[in-house]
Design an enzyme around this catalytic site. Structure first.
Site, PDB file in Angstrom:
ATOM      1  N   CYS A 132       0.929  -1.258   0.123  1.00 18.25           N
ATOM      2  CA  CYS A 132      -0.181  -0.072   0.038  1.00 18.25           C
ATOM      3  C   CYS A 132       1.023   1.232   0.183  1.00 18.25           C
ATOM      4  O   CYS A 132       0.540   2.343  -0.801  1.00 18.25           O
ATOM      5  CB  CYS A 132      -1.025   0.123   1.252  1.00 18.25           C
ATOM      6  SG  CYS A 132      -0.184  -0.235   2.894  1.00 18.25           S
ATOM      7  N   HIS A 239      -2.736   6.792   4.430  1.00 11.51           N
ATOM      8  CA  HIS A 239      -1.451   6.510   4.782  1.00 11.51           C
ATOM      9  C   HIS A 239      -0.850   8.168   4.174  1.00 11.51           C
ATOM     10  O   HIS A 239      -1.372   8.826   3.271  1.00 11.51           O
ATOM     11  CB  HIS A 239      -0.523   5.548   3.938  1.00 11.51           C
ATOM     12  CG  HIS A 239      -0.785   4.175   4.504  1.00 11.51           C
ATOM     13  ND1 HIS A 239      -1.272   3.913   5.730  1.00 11.51           N
ATOM     14  CD2 HIS A 239      -0.285   3.008   4.126  1.00 11.51           C
ATOM     15  CE1 HIS A 239      -1.280   2.591   5.961  1.00 11.51           C
ATOM     16  NE2 HIS A 239      -0.955   2.315   4.889  1.00 11.51           N
TER      17      HIS A 239
END
Length: 334
Positions: A132, A239
């Protein structure tokens, strides 16, 4: 677009549920849909596009005689290692979200905006979805590498607890009430942990080395010098990354910003005078990659600092995998 028979492996997990959400949002061309999970979740009912489906237990016979064209896997490395080849042997093109196949030289590692041509290079019927934190970095890095040639990357990541799955989210929620579950080695609530995945003999974590190795594989350039520090932070989803780049050639900053803005699915949010820059909270549940705090690194001749934010469950996992599947259909690989 051609309709296909599609399977989701790990359909009841956090990423699996997001697979279904993204597939429905993007009106993915599905003929027959099959949902698989562990025995623990088998029998659950899931609604997709107004129709109810029963989740089946994943077994070695799950792909036999069903003519499944594409299988989206998000059920962990051991499951992918065992069952992805079985699915591929039965004619399915597997898009796997685990780390198991990523560095296999016969398995492409794909971010569709960056290296879609790699999809055609699969030799095992398996395509790997990158980590990711790597996925979101690749969009701005690809645009700038093509333009200025990157020679060094310094990653510093600030990664949400959803990247650890449901148990990570629970630890943050309970820890904020004073009752940490002990899922992390230290409390995550009101804290930052420079520790994602296990530590290696070189002092880095597996997460940090994933970013190093996956970046080189996706950009097809082993000469880029890369280092990383990955940090788990008390954020539920999304994130954030501070990325420092050093180029082979100098650049005009306005031109660099325009290069980023022109990249597919990159959104520049960068106006410090108005306190405009990307944040994980603001851009959760979005599929784009957001870039801000774009400024020269005055400590080197040709360096720049970027702040990069994306939803790690969507673009960092489910959406990227669905985009790979879409490209595979467009390329008539299924």
């Amino acid at each position: 677009m051609k309709k296909v028979n599609l399977a989701v492996v790990g359909a009841t997990g956090m990423v699996g549920r997001t697979f279904l959400k993204v597939l429905e949002e993007r009106e993915f061309p599905i003929n027959d849909l099959y949902l698989f999970s562990s025995s623990k979740s088998a029998g659950k009912k899931v609604t997709f596009a107004g129709k109810e489906y029963t989740v089946e237990e994943l077994t070695e016979d799950s792909f036999t005689g069903r003519n499944i064209d594409i299988a989206l896997f998000s059920a962990g490395g051991s499951t992918s290692g065992k069952f992805a080849p079985i699915a591929a042997a039965n004619g399915a093109l597997v898009v796997d979200n685990s780390s198991f196949w990523r560095m296999d030289p016969e398995v492409p590692l794909v971010v569709p905006e960056v290296n879609p041509e790699a999809i055609k290079e699969h030799k095992k019927g398996i395509i790997a979805n990158p980590n990711c934190s790597t996925i979101q970095a690749m969009l701005p890095l690809k645009a700038l590498h093509d333009k200025y040639t990157i020679k060094r990357v310094v990653y510093s990541t600030y990664q949400a607890v959803s990247g650890s799955g449901v148990k990570g989210v629970e630890d943050l929620e309970e820890g904020s009430k004073g009752n940490p579950t002990g899922f992390y080695p230290h409390p995550i609530a009101f804290n930052c942990l420079p520790h994602i995945d296990s530590f290696l003999d070189n002092g880095y974590t597996k997460e940090e080395m994933k970013m190093v190795n996956e970046t080189r594989k996706i950009l097809c350039d082993d000469s880029i010098r890369i280092t990383a520090t990955t940090v788990r932070v008390p954020v539920k989803n999304g994130h954030s990354e501070s990325i420092n780049l050093e180029f082979e050639k100098d650049f005009d900053l306005d031109e660099l910003v325009a290069t980023l803005a022109a990249m597919e699915n990159v959104v520049v949010v960068d106006n410090p005078a108005e306190n405009l820059y990307p944040t994980a909270a603001e851009f959760s549940d979005r599929d784009e990659v957001f870039v801000g705090r774009i400024r020269r690194d005055f400590s080197v001749d040709s360096g720049v600092n970027l702040w990069v934010v994306a939803d790690n469950i969507r673009k960092g996992a489910a959406t990227n995998a669905v985009q790979i599947a879409e490209k595979a259909i467009e390329m008539e690989l299924v």
